[in-house]
Design an enzyme around this catalytic site. Structure first.
Site, short mmCIF file in Angstrom:
data_model
loop_
_atom_site.label_atom_id
_atom_site.label_comp_id
_atom_site.label_asym_id
_atom_site.label_seq_id
_atom_site.Cartn_x
_atom_site.Cartn_y
_atom_site.Cartn_z
N LYS A 8 -41.42 18.19 -4.85
CA LYS A 8 -41.80 16.73 -5.10
C LYS A 8 -41.51 16.35 -6.46
O LYS A 8 -41.85 17.55 -7.30
CB LYS A 8 -42.94 16.48 -4.62
CG LYS A 8 -44.22 17.08 -5.19
CD LYS A 8 -44.80 16.51 -6.78
CE LYS A 8 -46.11 17.54 -7.05
NZ LYS A 8 -46.23 17.08 -8.57
N ASP A 130 -52.51 18.31 -3.03
CA ASP A 130 -51.07 17.95 -2.88
C ASP A 130 -50.63 18.20 -1.53
O ASP A 130 -49.51 17.79 -1.20
CB ASP A 130 -50.03 18.62 -3.72
CG ASP A 130 -50.40 18.01 -5.37
OD1 ASP A 130 -51.14 17.14 -5.61
OD2 ASP A 130 -49.43 18.70 -6.11
O1 C5P Z 1 -56.22 20.59 -5.41
P1 C5P Z 1 -55.48 21.73 -6.42
O2 C5P Z 1 -55.99 23.30 -6.10
O3 C5P Z 1 -54.09 21.54 -6.38
O4 C5P Z 1 -55.93 21.60 -7.88
C1 C5P Z 1 -55.79 22.38 -9.12
C2 C5P Z 1 -56.63 21.89 -10.11
O5 C5P Z 1 -56.16 20.52 -10.62
C3 C5P Z 1 -57.97 21.39 -9.68
O6 C5P Z 1 -58.96 22.69 -9.65
C4 C5P Z 1 -58.39 20.46 -10.91
O7 C5P Z 1 -58.99 21.17 -11.89
C5 C5P Z 1 -57.25 20.01 -11.14
N1 C5P Z 1 -57.16 18.56 -10.28
C6 C5P Z 1 -57.92 17.41 -10.74
N2 C5P Z 1 -57.87 16.18 -10.00
C7 C5P Z 1 -56.77 16.26 -8.97
C8 C5P Z 1 -55.99 17.32 -8.70
C9 C5P Z 1 -56.02 18.43 -9.33
O8 C5P Z 1 -58.70 17.52 -11.61
N3 C5P Z 1 -56.75 14.96 -8.39
#
Ligand code: C5P
Length: 275
Positions: A8, A130
């Site tokens: 994406k 995501d």
């Molecule tokens: O959800 P995911 O594991 O992909 O997110 C990785 C990191 O990115 C999270 O631990 C956080 O630090 C940051 N993040 C965030 N807000 C979001 C998505 C991700 O702060 N909406």
């Protein structure tokens, strides 16, 4: 059974606020693209997972393995999964998340009693912000921490040039540095109205402040006559440029590699238009 997992880009990424749980509320237009990983699922007595890229972990660190375990209620299901990796990692292209969503969809298709999409969305949300988006295989506005997905149709009549330097950007770092980050003088970061929609990304500020090369490449991309717009995807380190045709994207790519060196990864692709 073969399945593809599209990457994406984020055409827009607006960060609304930091939440008490450490995540950020956002509003982002996600666009699946025709750059894909390929996953093969076959019957097996035990769970095995292999990957074409030796730098990719194949243990529980990998989202494919975590998706399989979550789908199996804590047990790894008896299936052999092979991943042909084409999407670079730490790139802001969602490759790992797409592989995880594709694993949930494929295991569901193989299951005797498939679960409804709403159940898969709950599992996907536990794997990463995501991952729910990639269950839909459509452009979508994503809200909350990314897990609230509203599919939409968007223009698809353009080409994309992707550029990724040899380094990646860790997503948690980019979000942490958002507060207190500043615009870089001379680097265009305002909203761009293009034939592909409005382009902007709030994570450019913290990422460009540390990774100056990305700021310079974005500026250079915007100066090319063929480009409609250029932007960082997610937390990077991939930049994308939009052109009318693949031939124009190719012309920009040639000059880009001459200017910034052949060590950089590039790819010419289009919006995803189904399998
Ligand atoms: O959800 P995911 O594991 O992909 O997110 C990785 C990191 O990115 C999270 O631990 C956080 O630090 C940051 N993040 C965030 N807000 C979001 C998505 C991700 O702060 N909406």
């Amino acid at each position: 059974m073969k399945r593809v997992a599209p990457a994406k880009i984020n055409l827009s990424l607006e960060i609304l606020r930091r939440r008490a749980d450490g995540f950020h509320d956002l509003r982002s237009l996600f666009l699946p693209i025709a750059l894909v990983d390929e996953l093969t699922f076959s019957a097996s007595d035990v769970f095995t997972f292999t990957c074409s890229d030796p730098s990719v972990p194949v243990d529980e660190e990998n989202l494919v393995v975590r998706a399989a375990r979550l789908f199996g209620h804590g047990e790894l299901p008896p299936v052999r999964i092979h991943l042909e990796k084409k999407i670079p990692h730490s790139a802001g292209l969602g490759g790992g998340s797409s592989d995880a969503a594709t694993t949930l969809l494929a295991l569901n298709d193989l299951a005797e009693t498939p679960r409804p999409l709403a159940d898969l969305e709950k599992l996907a949300g536990q794997l990463g912000s995501d991952v729910p988006f990639f269950l839909h295989r459509s452009a979508a506005w994503c809200e909350g921490r990314g897990e609230i997905v509203h599919p939409v149709s968007t223009p698809v009549n353009f080409a994309l040039l992707l550029f990724k330097p040899p380094f990646g950007v860790p997503t948690p770092w980019a979000y942490q540095k958002l507060a207190g980050s500043r615009d870089l003088p001379g680097i265009p970061m305002s909203r761009q109205q293009t034939g592909a929609g409005l382009l902007f990304n709030d994570l450019e500020r913290p990422v460009f402040e540390k990774y100056l090369l990305l700021a310079l490449v974005k500026k250079w991309l915007l100066e090319q006559t063929e480009t409609w717009g250029a932007l960082l995807s997610g937390s990077g380190s991939t930049l994308f440029a939009i052109t009318a045709t693949a031939a124009e994207a190719e012309a920009v790519r040639q000059r880009l590699l001459e200017e910034f060196g052949p060590d950089n990864w590039t790819c010419i692709t289009t919006p995803w238009q189904g399998e």
